[in-house]
Design an enzyme around this catalytic site. Sequence first.
Site, PDB file in Angstrom:
ATOM      1  N   VAL A  88      50.264  44.065  47.538  1.00 44.18           N
ATOM      2  CA  VAL A  88      49.749  43.524  49.199  1.00 44.18           C
ATOM      3  C   VAL A  88      50.739  44.164  50.789  1.00 44.18           C
ATOM      4  CG1 VAL A  88      49.519  41.924  50.975  1.00 44.18           C
ATOM      5  CG2 VAL A  88      48.393  41.595  48.671  1.00 44.18           C
ATOM      6  N   CYS A  89      52.704  43.576  50.258  1.00 48.00           N
ATOM      7  CA  CYS A  89      53.178  44.027  51.003  1.00 48.00           C
ATOM      8  C   CYS A  89      53.152  45.495  52.145  1.00 48.00           C
ATOM      9  CB  CYS A  89      54.402  43.936  51.211  1.00 48.00           C
ATOM     10  SG  CYS A  89      54.765  41.682  49.661  1.00 48.00           S
ATOM     11  N   THR A  90      52.627  46.450  50.935  1.00 43.13           N
ATOM     12  CA  THR A  90      52.480  47.623  51.139  1.00 43.13           C
ATOM     13  C   THR A  90      51.616  47.669  51.780  1.00 43.13           C
ATOM     14  OG1 THR A  90      53.571  47.922  48.639  1.00 43.13           O
ATOM     15  CG2 THR A  90      52.290  50.259  50.020  1.00 43.13           C
TER      16      THR A  90
END
Length: 210
Positions: A44-46
């Site tokens: 998700v962070c990516t």
Amino acid sequence: MGLHIGSIAPDFEQDSTDGKIKFHDFIGDQWVVLFSHPKDYTPVCTTELGRAAKLKDEFTKRNCKMIAVSVDTVEDHKGWVGDIEDTQSVKMNFPILADADRKVAKLYDMIHAEANDTLTVRSVFIIDSNKKIRAMVTYPASTGRNFAEILRVIDSLQLTDNHKLATPADWTDGGDCVVVPALSTDEAKQKFGEVRELRPYLRMVKQPAK
Ligand code: BEZ
């Protein structure tokens, strides 16, 4: 003491993908969005970092810059940035703080032990050019943030700093605004022209120029 809207954003020095950052110097005379990530090399962070990088021009238009924080080292961040750039088709264009010692995470209360006692939650701090925290939002690790919403909040804050107005539900830039209760309808007419008085406490006007 906890951080609140109106608190001065705590200063710190921490390493980053762009070298050492002294936070108050980094803010300078601009607005800043500081946002945390649970960990490097997470899916998700990516997507979030890729999306934020793609929107950099929109933040710049608002005299605002971004800075991310994740609880890993610069070396880890640099490897991960390669993946972000490859998978999200974007060049990273703002720093990621390397908060392996959790200095920033602790200072900004980004670790919520009931969720996870080592990883940061997805915190967002919108900080103005006077270094004041103007908005704080927290999401769980499983929910990627909506960067259009962050831009919308900045638009609202910058508009309402200049005018005695507030912005209604789902407002976006250019939409009708709410007259603040402290302003009389006569004063509102002088300032904004036509006032639609739906109730004495609910008065709408066209958005003025910022
Ligand atoms: C993510 O960024 O993909 C993520 C991180 C921690 C937990 C779940 C998802």
